[in-house]
Design a protein around this motif. Structure first.
Motif, PDB file in Angstrom:
ATOM      1  N   TRP A  30     -28.766  41.455  19.286  1.00  0.00           N
ATOM      2  CA  TRP A  30     -29.208  42.290  20.502  1.00  0.00           C
ATOM      3  C   TRP A  30     -30.684  42.543  20.475  1.00  0.00           C
ATOM      4  O   TRP A  30     -31.244  42.720  19.317  1.00  0.00           O
ATOM      5  CB  TRP A  30     -28.335  43.440  20.769  1.00  0.00           C
ATOM      6  CG  TRP A  30     -28.578  44.466  20.072  1.00  0.00           C
ATOM      7  CD1 TRP A  30     -27.771  44.585  18.763  1.00  0.00           C
ATOM      8  CD2 TRP A  30     -29.175  45.604  19.830  1.00  0.00           C
ATOM      9  NE1 TRP A  30     -28.024  45.784  18.066  1.00  0.00           N
ATOM     10  CE2 TRP A  30     -29.037  46.253  18.650  1.00  0.00           C
ATOM     11  CE3 TRP A  30     -29.682  46.307  21.292  1.00  0.00           C
ATOM     12  CZ2 TRP A  30     -29.165  47.596  18.583  1.00  0.00           C
ATOM     13  CZ3 TRP A  30     -30.214  47.530  21.107  1.00  0.00           C
ATOM     14  CH2 TRP A  30     -30.007  48.276  19.667  1.00  0.00           C
ATOM     15  N   GLN A  32     -34.175  44.180  22.854  1.00  0.00           N
ATOM     16  CA  GLN A  32     -34.408  45.072  23.690  1.00  0.00           C
ATOM     17  C   GLN A  32     -35.750  44.960  24.213  1.00  0.00           C
ATOM     18  O   GLN A  32     -36.556  45.683  24.057  1.00  0.00           O
ATOM     19  CB  GLN A  32     -33.840  46.409  23.595  1.00  0.00           C
ATOM     20  CG  GLN A  32     -33.222  47.280  24.901  1.00  0.00           C
ATOM     21  CD  GLN A  32     -32.630  48.388  24.942  1.00  0.00           C
ATOM     22  OE1 GLN A  32     -32.440  48.681  23.371  1.00  0.00           O
ATOM     23  NE2 GLN A  32     -31.646  48.865  25.515  1.00  0.00           N
ATOM     24  N   ASP A 175     -25.709  48.772  24.246  1.00  0.00           N
ATOM     25  CA  ASP A 175     -25.456  48.685  22.863  1.00  0.00           C
ATOM     26  C   ASP A 175     -24.392  47.564  22.621  1.00  0.00           C
ATOM     27  O   ASP A 175     -23.522  47.254  23.216  1.00  0.00           O
ATOM     28  CB  ASP A 175     -25.303  50.162  22.307  1.00  0.00           C
ATOM     29  CG  ASP A 175     -23.819  50.700  22.717  1.00  0.00           C
ATOM     30  OD1 ASP A 175     -23.197  51.412  22.113  1.00  0.00           O
ATOM     31  OD2 ASP A 175     -23.633  50.182  24.001  1.00  0.00           O
ATOM     32  N   ARG A 176     -24.221  47.068  21.212  1.00  0.00           N
ATOM     33  CA  ARG A 176     -23.474  46.150  20.964  1.00  0.00           C
ATOM     34  C   ARG A 176     -21.984  46.325  21.221  1.00  0.00           C
ATOM     35  O   ARG A 176     -21.110  45.419  21.226  1.00  0.00           O
ATOM     36  CB  ARG A 176     -23.849  45.424  19.385  1.00  0.00           C
ATOM     37  CG  ARG A 176     -23.552  46.598  18.521  1.00  0.00           C
ATOM     38  CD  ARG A 176     -23.504  46.197  17.159  1.00  0.00           C
ATOM     39  NE  ARG A 176     -24.853  45.675  16.638  1.00  0.00           N
ATOM     40  CZ  ARG A 176     -25.381  45.024  15.408  1.00  0.00           C
ATOM     41  NH1 ARG A 176     -24.234  44.803  14.682  1.00  0.00           N
ATOM     42  NH2 ARG A 176     -26.550  44.849  15.083  1.00  0.00           N
TER      43      ARG A 176
END
Lengths: 358, 171
Positions: A30, A32, A175-176
């Motif tokens: 991930w 951002q 979030d993951r």
């Protein structure tokens, strides 16, 4: 409001998808960036021909599309579906189309620069239409971010083949854990749909709890049915040898007429599989259940006991049905002899069933 | 009294010579019917006619075993079913050393019930063989396959019962 469109061929073979969540979490990368966040999680379990198209539309007409398609033939279709979604929303499809193609090109370029192996037969398509007034300048920023992301991802996941791109909506958790949770929920709902098709009378029911109840009831009823049928068979077992041949003649007829006829070859393994009555090596080679082991016992029974006609009749009927489709003369005579042999057990059987019924 | 029927029935996946078990051929449906019927006739010959309960239990086990063999070793539920039946039969009969060495029992890790899943999932876990070790997603998956196999087995048994009951001539 979350509207999910799932287009995946639901089949029994697609079950390798069932990876555990921990596995999924490990594969989830991930990032951002400032504009938006792209999430790439690789799941090699998706076959090449299967594709997933999910579009999430929130209430403020801000479509965010998660689309990953594998296989070039599916691409047009998914684009068409995207357009349909957009026309449903009331916004101009042409503009979105341009965004679609542009972002696709961007993505393809990024993948080329990142040396990803999935460009061979699958194309990955990520659409991120923004609010209309800031579309042009946000496109440039997105270009950079998506390029960065895919490069990083490709560095991290170079051996992976297939990708699912998940884009979080605004306001959704990114979030993951929550992402993995979302993917898991998708899978569960898909399986629930499959189960709904499988269990009769489950189509009208809404709500997962009641659906689960229905599934549980169905499984229980099936298990009880097996129990009941085995009781019935246990009581009726004495006539079984008589019926096995006949049952097989019935069973083999549709098989040999539907699946086998054009080639003629596939009939032979079926016929050969009955050989283990004589030939124990065949059974071992076929990986059959227990033929090799209890074959001597059967042979003993055949030589020693009176109803020797049973296995022979069985074999003969099989041969006539599988190899010579039309002729059932020998079969009939064998059945007669078989029936004569089995007269007394039949008598006892009917008594027993009478006792059972009362 | 009868070692052969079920033990022999249970042995094939654990045969060292046969492992890994070959993929099921496309004509496995009549083959599994054939196995089931053979097991039936074996049970019929070996067990005494008087004990109805014992025979029905054996037939049920044979039905489950043939079902699991048809499903193959790739399925969680079929593996769990075979393992359970094998353990049971190991207690009951003496099995050869070879058979015992054949299967390396895979440990199913027990997953604690998730907070997110409905409470009825536990009941489903108890019904599907091998259910306690699965997570919810694969539980649904295995349930679907189990239902398919179970219903086809029920159809097969119904066919056998029907052929017996309607073909029985009056003496």
């Amino acid at each position: 409001m979350l509207n999910m469109l799932m287009h995946r061929p639901v089949s029994g073979t697609n079950t390798s998808m069932a990876t555990s969540d921990r596995n999924l979490l490990d594969r989830l990368k991930w990032h951002q960036p400032q504009q938006g966040s792209y999430f790439t999680l690789s799941n090699r379990c998706y076959a090449n021909d299967s594709y997933l198209l999910a579009s999430c539309i929130d209430q403020e007409n801000r479509p965010t599309t998660i689309c990953s398609s594998y296989g070039k033939d599916k691409e047009e279709e998914s684009k068409q579906q995207l357009n349909n979604r957009y026309t449903m929303l009331g916004s101009s499809p042409l503009q979105k189309e341009s965004t679609t193609s542009a972002s696709k090109k961007r993505k393809a370029d990024a993948f080329h620069s990142g040396k990803v192996g999935c460009t061979g037969d699958g194309t990955v398509l990520v659409v991120k239409p923004e609010v209309e007034n800031q579309q042009s300048n946000s496109n440039d920023k997105k270009k950079e971010t998506s390029g960065e992301n895919s490069k990083e991802n490709s560095k991290a996941l170079a051996p992976m083949q297939d990708y699912i791109h998940v884009r979080a909506r605004r306001g959704q958790a990114t979030d993951r854990h929550s992402l993995a949770e979302r993917v898991r929920r998708e899978k569960i709902s898909e399986r629930m749909k499959f189960l709904q098709d499988l269990v009769p009378g489950c189509n009208k029911i809404t709500g997962k709890a009641s659906m689960l109840d229905e599934i549980i009831n169905y499984v229980q009823s099936l298990q009880k049915q097996v129990e009941f049928l085995s009781m019935k068979l246990a009581s009726a077992n004495s006539t079984l040898e008589y019926n096995i041949d006949e049952f097989f003649s019935k069973e083999m007829d549709p098989v040999s007429s539907t699946t086998c006829p054009p080639a003629g070859m596939p009939c032979e393994p079926v016929a050969l599989s009955y050989l283990p009555f004589n030939n124990s090596e065949q059974a071992v080679a076929r990986g059959g259940l227990d033929m090799a082991l209890d074959h001597p016992e059967l042979a003993l029974r055949r030589t020693m006991s009176a109803p020797a006609a049973v296995p022979e009749a069985f074999m003969d009927s099989c041969y006539t049905v599988t190899t010579v489709n039309g002729s059932s003369v020998t079969w009939d005579t064998n059945m007669r002899s078989c029936y004569d042999m089995m007269k007394e057990p039949i008598g006892s059987f009917t008594e027993k069933t009478k006792w059972l019924h009362h | 009294p009868s070692l052969p029927t079920l033990c022999n029935h249970l042995s094939p996946p654990s045969h060292p010579s046969l492992s890994p078990s070959p993929p099921l051929p496309p004509e496995s449906k009549p083959m599994s019917a054939f196995h089931f019927l053979r097991a039936l006739s074996q049970i019929n010959k070996s067990t005494p006619k008087s004990s109805l309960l014992l025979r029905s239990r054996r037939i049920r086990q044979a039905a489950y075993v043939s079902m699991a063999c048809r499903a193959g070793r790739s399925r969680l539920w079929s593996r769990a079913l075979l393992r359970r039946l094998q353990r049971r039969s190991r207690l009951r009969y003496l099995i050869s050393q070879r058979t015992r060495a054949g299967i390396a029992p895979k440990r199913l890790k027990v997953v604690r019930p998730r907070s997110g899943e409905p409470s009825r999932a536990e009941a489903l876990r108890r019904l599907v063989p091998g259910g306690p070790g699965m997570d919810y997603c694969s539980l649904l998956d295995e349930t679907a396959h189990y239902i398919q196999c179970l219903s086809s087995q029920v159809q097969l048994m119904q066919k056998v019962v029907g052929s017996i009951s309607c073909e029985t001539p009056q003496p």
